[in-house]
Each structure stands twice: as structure tokens, then as C-alpha cells.
Design an enzyme around this catalytic site. Structure first.
Site, PDB file in Angstrom:
ATOM      1  N   GLU A 103       8.197  17.380  27.731  1.00 49.82           N
ATOM      2  CA  GLU A 103       8.656  18.054  26.512  1.00 49.82           C
ATOM      3  C   GLU A 103       7.644  19.081  26.018  1.00 49.82           C
ATOM      4  O   GLU A 103       8.013  20.117  25.471  1.00 49.82           O
ATOM      5  CB  GLU A 103       8.921  17.004  25.423  1.00 49.82           C
ATOM      6  CG  GLU A 103       9.515  17.529  24.130  1.00 49.82           C
ATOM      7  CD  GLU A 103      10.915  18.097  24.306  1.00 49.82           C
ATOM      8  OE1 GLU A 103      11.800  17.378  24.765  1.00 49.82           O
ATOM      9  OE2 GLU A 103      11.114  19.299  23.991  1.00 49.82           O
TER      10      GLU A 103
ATOM     11  N   LYS B 277       7.333  29.372  31.875  1.00 53.71           N
ATOM     12  CA  LYS B 277       8.185  28.611  30.959  1.00 53.71           C
ATOM     13  C   LYS B 277       9.655  28.912  31.230  1.00 53.71           C
ATOM     14  O   LYS B 277      10.499  28.010  31.216  1.00 53.71           O
ATOM     15  CB  LYS B 277       7.841  28.959  29.512  1.00 53.71           C
ATOM     16  CG  LYS B 277       6.445  28.536  29.093  1.00 53.71           C
ATOM     17  CD  LYS B 277       6.194  28.972  27.643  1.00 53.71           C
ATOM     18  CE  LYS B 277       4.783  28.667  27.180  1.00 53.71           C
ATOM     19  NZ  LYS B 277       4.503  29.321  25.879  1.00 53.71           N
TER      20      LYS B 277
END
Lengths: 388, 388
Positions: free
Chosen positions: A127, A203
């Protein structure tokens, strides 16, 4: 007792220890079992640190973790690619759950590590790897397991947001803002990882792979950083009602994926423009009229540590699926063909259709596909798509 | 086979059936077990509907569900307070998991129903009750279990956003926009539930209770709708750089909770101003520099159905905690005392300090506490806090 090992004790590692100790009693109460961080793996035993060890053993050799035989969870925050990869891999093979924030390792090895986690029946959770301050990975995984994501776009570089916002608001040159950001510690001495868009691309690779449930490599993602952008470009576009941001986006059309990280001129009313300097923001578009946005701090000791603790509790309470979330769909990645009007500054006259000449050597093109543009663009010309 | 009963077959119920049938095979594959919606409970057997029954039995008596003995999950979308409450309660007592979107029932009986679910060891899930299109309840529950939320604020009424945005953009009167919205089906014939802020207050009650893990009643929440706001207020504030929205907010200070739903003038740069007409947006502020925002469609057949299916999968795969998420903390609710500068339009001169007179009968006050303002405000005066 559930034994945890923490690999890395820098900014984030210490944040994890700090938050974990604050939460420990409450977790134990709910779990009905003791939990403890027993090992802290570091490179340099002597370095000074802000946060104490709370009785954990400071070690320099990962073997101590793996030979212990009772460590159930590894929290990996080394920030190192080869060490991080080796640790994660060995941990999974030894049936140790892994929680990591290491986006470089994930970007390079996400498929292999996810498959390992599934094979050995343990969790691989991350996460904190994208947008630490906002709950993003989990909702995205859920939504994508429902097979419904059509597109996503976001601002994934706090540093680039900071620089571009500052240039616009204070009418300062790129070089000046860069110096200031370095002095304030917002940027590394060599900031190319941020301003070149490499960090944002890692990302985006993770988000895209999760969103479309198939393999997308870093190299499949078109990359253009913000190093070529000058104050006059920003001012010029600002007068036209646009703000420039480094946007990461990916979409799926006819079973083909296109993905890019590049500077984009967005209308001031755009959701992404509401992000403040170092914040990240992401929008997800799904079928059935589902569309939602997140924003939050993308990094920092506590946001990142907080995201990792959230993963930790999911491990304790088995609140996640252990199967690989990546899916098996055969994705076709095609070159980034999106058509847009582009703002172009170039020393050499343009070869393609022009809508408008703003100044000498600054034009706005008629809509043209990204590929065509890139092929025909003179060297050192700057191109920014308009509100694509 | 896992048997599911669906109570209610209106807009949302049919959406649930539709999405469930599309997802069914995939769920069965992953679960290794058959799942089926076996009963559809309706009031009127003859009404025409868009979506077929896919073999489910259309029933008018809930007894058939409870006497079956094998129904494991009830999806409640009746939209009816007393029927919904009775169904949910009986289901939980019969150890049937409940998934509901019924915010009226939840607002009135959240503590009782949560305690029942915990007592009988079943799930009570309601992701669709607030902001159906965005994953909000789950992250909020998680964060609050970590005990870290300090404040939350949001736009929880799509209809009010639509009206206020329209008034500002098109310079149309409240009455005209209201008529248009009714004609387009965005509002009920009697829209007081929306424009009076009652619907938003219910949602805020649910979010506040989850965020601070203690009982907050509807009546503890200050309520002021948008019915008194005129076009000239919006124009006047717009010239000063503000946009008016119906904001729901709650915060915790010194172990005391304050909560309100009221019109607020926000600076144009505010995150919440980036919401488009019928969208909802929520910001959450926690300790450790955690702050994040969500935005997404708050209602509609598919966003709501989608949120319910997400809950359904959590039930199938046991991906949620069954314990009550509400906590046992003794909350002290105190009157809403926040101090702010207020824009006030009043036929009668003001009794408190004035910063600025904008027009005859329109003033901006010096900072004053909400309670003081309300006590001293002349009847029919309109007060809007500025960027509180």
C-alpha cells in the site's frame, strides 16, 4: 507471539517502529496474541537515529532473520533495489509475509514476486509504494478484480508538482525553484529521478499493472520529464487558462493499453489541479459510471509508515486475498497514440499543421497523434499536450 | 450453494441484479462454490421492471426468506425505513449477513444493528450508504480503528451541489434551478430532504460515528439547508473569491465532538470546489500528517450497486472484520462553537461587530462563534461562514 522483522531503519523504518509501538497494545488486545518487532536489519550499526529500538535486536546480517525460523512478517524499507529484492524473494520462499514500500523493486519484479507470494501462500502487500498518504492500492485492486477499469490518470510526483506550482505562482525559473527545493531537502542532490519522471513512471507501472491485470513494463510507458519546461511556457499556457503538471496516465481501448508520463496542460477546473504542492492525486475511471478520485500526501515518514501499518493489520487479521492480484490477461501494449492539440516551443519552424501562433517560435498545433508529433518534432523542442 | 435474497427491486435493486449476473461466473470460479440470488422481495408483483429475474423467485412476504433456512446473505435496498429496519434486524438475529444502502435506517439504528451483527457473528456492511461511487466507508473504518481521525468535511448532497453550482454558473435564481432540477428528475417532488440538508445530515451522522468511534445522533448535528440562499448572496460572495456549498463537517477537539451541515463559502482553490455538480467529495484529516480526499458520484443505480457488490465479495471472501466498527469510546458532543467570519444578509441591522458592509443589509461580521451568531441572528437573516 508473532515475530516481525524490520529491514531498514531510515526515515520510514523509524516511522514504522514509532507508529507500531503506539498501536501495539491495541492490536494485541484485538488479536489476543502478542506481536513484536524482534529484529531491525541495518547496514551501519553505529549511525545515530531518532527512534529507539524498543528491545528489538539490531542486526547487520539478514541470515539472523531467516535462520530464526519463527519470523512471520518482514517489513522491507531498505530503499535499496538489489538488497530489497533479495530480501523479499527469500522471505516469500521461506513463507514469510512481506510488506514493502520499495517501488523500484516492485516495478522491476512485480509479476515474479506476486507469483511467489501466491505459490507459497503468503501476503505481498505494498500500500505504501504509491501515494503513501492515501488508501489507493487496495481500492484499486478491488475494483480491478471486478474487471472494470478503463483508465487512470494522476499526479504521482510530489516534487514535480512542487516545482511546477512554484514556477507558476511565483513566476520563478525552473533553475531557481530547483535550487530552492534542494536547499529545503525536497529533492536529492541529483534530482533526475524525480524531474525526469522516472519515479512517477515506476508508480504508474504498478498502478497500470494492477488496474488492467496484466504485465506492463516500465519501458512500455512513454516518458517525458519536466526538465525542458521554461517559465515562459508556463506563463503562456497560464494566460490561456491552463496549468502545467506532470501527468501519469494509462487507458485501455479495444484490449490495448497505452500509458505515458508527460507534462500536460490542464484546465484550472481540473480535479488534479486542486492538489497542493507535494500532494499526489489519482483519478480512476471504470465501467458502470464508476469514477472516483483520491488525493493525499504521497510520501513522508508518517504517511508511508501508516500505510505499512495498515498492511500489517491486514496480515494479522487476514483481511486480504493471498492470490496474486495481477491477473493473467494477455495485455497488448501499443505505442502512445493519443491525439491532442499541443503547445510547442521550438527554435525551428514546425512541420505539421498549426492552429495558432502565440509568439515567434511558439505554436499550438492542430490535433495530432503523440507518435506523429514525437517523430516529427525538432530536437530540443518542448511539447505540452493541452487538456488531453 | 450460497443463497442470497434481495429485498427491493427498484433502481438500485435492479442494478445489483444486473451487475451480480455479470460478475457471477467469475465469483464462483474464485470461490469454488455456486452463488445465487434466489429471492427478490417486492411490494408490487406486477410493476414493470427493466431487468429480468434470472430465475429468482419474486416474493411479497419476507417470511419466505427467513423460513427458507438456507439464505446466507440479505441485500436490503427497499428504501423504506420501517420495512428496512425490520428486515435487517430479523436477518441479523437469524445469522444472515446484511448488506444495505439504507442510510435512513443506519442513521437511526447504527449502534443497535452493529451490536446485533457482532453478537450474532455476521457482517453488516454499508459501503453504498454514503458516496456510493467512491470507496469511502472501508478506508474510513480502517483509519478510525487506528484511532487517528481528527476531522472530516465533505459535500454529501449531489442535489445541493447541482443547485448551488448552477445558480453560480448560470446566474439563475434558486427557484428556477429547483424547477429545472425537478423537471430533469434530479429532485423529488418535495425536495426538502435534499435542500433542507436532512439527507446530508444522515450521511454525516454515519461518517462521524465511524470516524470518532462513538455515538453521534442526528439531533447532535447542527443543520441548516440551502433554502434561504439567494442568487445575490452567491454573486456577492463569488466576487469576493468564494463559492457557496452545503458542507458537512465534524471535528474532535479535547475529546469533544462538534458537527454541522451548513452552507459555507469556500475559496475557489478549495479541494471541495473541484467537485462537479452531482458529485460527492470528502476530506479526512488524521494524526501523523495523514490527510486524504475522495471524490466520486454519490448515487445512481450502478455506483450504488457496485459498492454493494464490493461488500458482497467481502462477505464471500471474509475480507472484513465482523466486530462492530463503532467503538465504545464515550464521546462528548458539544454545541457547534466554531468561530468564523460570516457573510450575513438581514433586513434588520446586526447586533454584533461588523468587519465590512457590502451593501445595504449585507455585512461581513468579525469572527464570532456559531452559537453566539445563531442566538443573536434576526429571523430570516441568512448567514454563510467564510472559508471556515
Amino acid at each position: 507471539m508473532i515475530k516481525i522483522a524490520l529491514a531498514g531503519y531510515g526515515t520510514v523504518g523509524q516511522g514504522v517502529m514509532d507508529l507500531f509501538q503506539k498501536r501495539r497494545e491495541e492490536i494485541q488486545r484485538r488479536l489476543g496474541e502478542e506481536v513484536d518487532i524482534c529484529y531491525v536489519l541495518v547496514r551501519d550499526r553505529e549511525r545515530e537515529r531518532d527512534v529507539g529500538l524498543y528491545g528489538a535486536e539490531l542486526i547487520c546480517d539478514a541470515k539472523e532473520i531467516f535462520n530464526d525460523g519463527e519470523v512471520e512478517i518482514l517489513i522491507e524499507v531498505t530503499g535499496d533495489i538489489s538488497l530489497g529484492y533479495a530480501l523479499i524473494k527469500e522471505a516469500l520462499e521461506k513463507r514469510i509475509h512481506v510488506i514493502t514500500a520499495n517501488k523500484s523493486v516492485l516495478s522491476l519484479h512485480l509479476e515474479e514476486l506476486s507469483a511467489l507470494a501466491e505459490e507459497y501462500g503468503v501476503y505481498l502487500l505494498y500500500e505504501a509504494s504509491v501515494g503513501g498518504g492515501m488508501p489507493l492500492i487496495k481500492p484499486l485492486q478491488e475494483l480491478s478484480v471486478h474487471g472494470e477499469i478503463r483508465a487512470l490518470r494522476g499526479l504521482l510526483s510530489g516534487s514535480c508538482n512542487y516545482i511546477l506550482t512554484k514556477m507558476q505562482k511565483e513566476q520563478t525559473s525552473y533553475e531557481d525553484v530547483l535550487e530552492k527545493a534542494k536547499a529545503l531537502g525536497y529533492l536529492e542532490a541529483d534530482p533526475i529521478d524525480d524531474v525526469g519522471g522516472f519515479d512517477a513512471r515506476r508508480k504508474l507501472r504498478i498502478l497500470t499493472t494492477l488496474a488492467f491485470r496484466g504485465k506492463v513494463d516500465e519501458k512500455d510507458i512513454v516518458l517525458e520529464g519536466i526538465t525542458g519546461i521554461e517559465l515562459r511556457d508556463i506563463s503562456c499556457l497560464s494566460h490561456m487558462g491552463y496549468a502545467v503538471r506532470l501527468v501519469a496516465q494509462a487507458f485501455k481501448e479495444n484490449q490495448c493499453i497505452q500509458a505515458a508520463v508527460h507534462p500536460l496542460a490542464l484546465p484550472h477546473s481540473d480535479f488534479l489541479i486542486s492538489m497542493d504542492g507535494p500532494e499526489n492525486g489519482v483519478e480512476v475511471f471504470g465501467d458502470h459510471f464508476i469514477s472516483f478520485g483520491f488525493r493525499g500526501f504521497g510520501a513522508g515518514r508518517y504517511p508511508t509508515a501508516h500505510a505499512m501499518l495498515s498492511d500489517l493489520e491486514d496480515v494479522f487479521f487476514s483481511l486480504r486475498r493471498k492470490e496474486s492480484p495481477l491477473g493473467v490477461e494477455g495485455l497488448r501494449i501499443i505505442p502512445y497514440q493519443k491525439k491532442a492539440r499541443f503547445y510547442i516551443r521550438s527554435a525551428v519552424p514546425l512541420e505539421f499543421g498549426v492552429d495558432q501562433q502565440l509568439e515567434e517560435n511558439v505554436w499550438i498545433t492542430t490535433p495530432v497523434a503523440y507518435n506523429v508529433l514525437k517523430a516529427a518534432l525538432p530536437r530540443e523542442a518542448v511539447a505540452i499536450a493541452l487538456g488531453e
